[in-house]
Motif scaffolding. Structure first.
Motif, PDB file in Angstrom:
ATOM      1  N   ILE A  65      -1.002  -1.633  -8.089  1.00  0.00           N
ATOM      2  CA  ILE A  65      -0.233  -2.231  -6.994  1.00  0.00           C
ATOM      3  C   ILE A  65       0.343  -1.133  -6.101  1.00  0.00           C
ATOM      4  CG2 ILE A  65       1.780  -3.641  -6.376  1.00  0.00           C
ATOM      5  CD1 ILE A  65      -0.399  -5.336  -7.627  1.00  0.00           C
ATOM      6  N   ARG A  66       0.849  -0.064  -6.711  1.00  0.00           N
ATOM      7  CA  ARG A  66       1.387   1.059  -5.919  1.00  0.00           C
ATOM      8  C   ARG A  66       0.309   1.662  -5.024  1.00  0.00           C
ATOM      9  NH1 ARG A  66       4.084   1.952 -10.859  1.00  0.00           N
ATOM     10  NH2 ARG A  66       6.315   1.541 -10.630  1.00  0.00           N
ATOM     11  N   ALA A  67      -0.886   1.823  -5.572  1.00  0.00           N
ATOM     12  CA  ALA A  67      -1.997   2.365  -4.784  1.00  0.00           C
ATOM     13  C   ALA A  67      -2.334   1.426  -3.622  1.00  0.00           C
ATOM     14  CB  ALA A  67      -3.218   2.584  -5.669  1.00  0.00           C
ATOM     15  N   LEU A  68      -2.291   0.135  -3.868  1.00  0.00           N
ATOM     16  CA  LEU A  68      -2.539  -0.844  -2.814  1.00  0.00           C
ATOM     17  C   LEU A  68      -1.468  -0.759  -1.729  1.00  0.00           C
ATOM     18  CD1 LEU A  68      -3.971  -3.326  -1.586  1.00  0.00           C
ATOM     19  CD2 LEU A  68      -2.579  -4.749  -3.132  1.00  0.00           C
ATOM     20  N   VAL A  69      -0.224  -0.621  -2.121  1.00  0.00           N
ATOM     21  CA  VAL A  69       0.883  -0.516  -1.165  1.00  0.00           C
ATOM     22  C   VAL A  69       0.694   0.714  -0.273  1.00  0.00           C
ATOM     23  CG1 VAL A  69       3.364  -0.070  -0.967  1.00  0.00           C
ATOM     24  CG2 VAL A  69       2.534  -1.850  -2.518  1.00  0.00           C
ATOM     25  N   VAL A  70       0.328   1.831  -0.858  1.00  0.00           N
ATOM     26  CA  VAL A  70       0.078   3.051  -0.078  1.00  0.00           C
ATOM     27  C   VAL A  70      -1.041   2.804   0.927  1.00  0.00           C
ATOM     28  CG1 VAL A  70      -0.803   5.419  -0.237  1.00  0.00           C
ATOM     29  CG2 VAL A  70       0.958   4.630  -1.825  1.00  0.00           C
ATOM     30  N   LYS A  71      -2.095   2.147   0.472  1.00  0.00           N
ATOM     31  CA  LYS A  71      -3.237   1.853   1.341  1.00  0.00           C
ATOM     32  C   LYS A  71      -2.833   0.906   2.479  1.00  0.00           C
ATOM     33  CE  LYS A  71      -7.814  -0.244   1.097  1.00  0.00           C
ATOM     34  NZ  LYS A  71      -8.793  -0.883   0.229  1.00  0.00           N
ATOM     35  N   LEU A  72      -2.057  -0.114   2.171  1.00  0.00           N
ATOM     36  CA  LEU A  72      -1.623  -1.072   3.196  1.00  0.00           C
ATOM     37  C   LEU A  72      -0.731  -0.404   4.240  1.00  0.00           C
ATOM     38  CD1 LEU A  72      -0.825  -4.149   0.932  1.00  0.00           C
ATOM     39  CD2 LEU A  72      -2.710  -3.961   2.571  1.00  0.00           C
ATOM     40  N   GLU A  73       0.197   0.440   3.788  1.00  0.00           N
ATOM     41  CA  GLU A  73       1.085   1.112   4.743  1.00  0.00           C
ATOM     42  C   GLU A  73       0.326   2.131   5.582  1.00  0.00           C
ATOM     43  OE1 GLU A  73       4.565   2.412   2.558  1.00  0.00           O
ATOM     44  OE2 GLU A  73       5.460   0.422   2.779  1.00  0.00           O
ATOM     45  N   ALA A  74      -0.672   2.779   5.019  1.00  0.00           N
ATOM     46  CA  ALA A  74      -1.497   3.725   5.783  1.00  0.00           C
ATOM     47  C   ALA A  74      -2.318   2.986   6.833  1.00  0.00           C
ATOM     48  CB  ALA A  74      -2.400   4.520   4.847  1.00  0.00           C
ATOM     49  N   ALA A  75      -2.763   1.784   6.493  1.00  0.00           N
ATOM     50  CA  ALA A  75      -3.582   0.996   7.444  1.00  0.00           C
ATOM     51  C   ALA A  75      -2.771   0.585   8.668  1.00  0.00           C
ATOM     52  CB  ALA A  75      -4.133  -0.238   6.737  1.00  0.00           C
TER      53      ALA A  75
END
Length: 80
Positions: A65-75
């Motif tokens: 989930i943390r990795a997904l959050v990083v990816k979403l905020e980078a997008a």
């Protein structure tokens, strides 16, 4: 509805979390930070809420989930 920004009361309903648990998730990297939509107003993109909820439903662990959050905020930065 993917470009919709939701305010806190709706986000809490969508997530099924309390206000304090929601902000604790943000501090722990388990949910995205809000976006500024006014001088004193913030919200969260609906597509991010959907993605995180889907990951939880799929049984992803906290690190995923943390990795997904990083990816979403980078997008967010790549949107014109």
């Amino acid at each position: 509805m993917t470009n919709t920004i939701l305010r806190l009361p709706i986000v809490l309903k969508e997530r099924g979390r309390s206000r304090s648990a929601h902000y604790q998730d943000i501090q722990q990297g388990l949910f995205t930070h809000p976006v500024q939509i006014g001088l004193r107003a913030v919200g969260w993109p609906y597509c991010e809420i959907e993605a995180i909820n889907a990951a939880r439903i799929a049984g992803k662990n906290d690190d995923e989930i943390r990795a997904l959050v990083v990816k979403l905020e980078a997008a967010r930065k790549s949107v014109i």
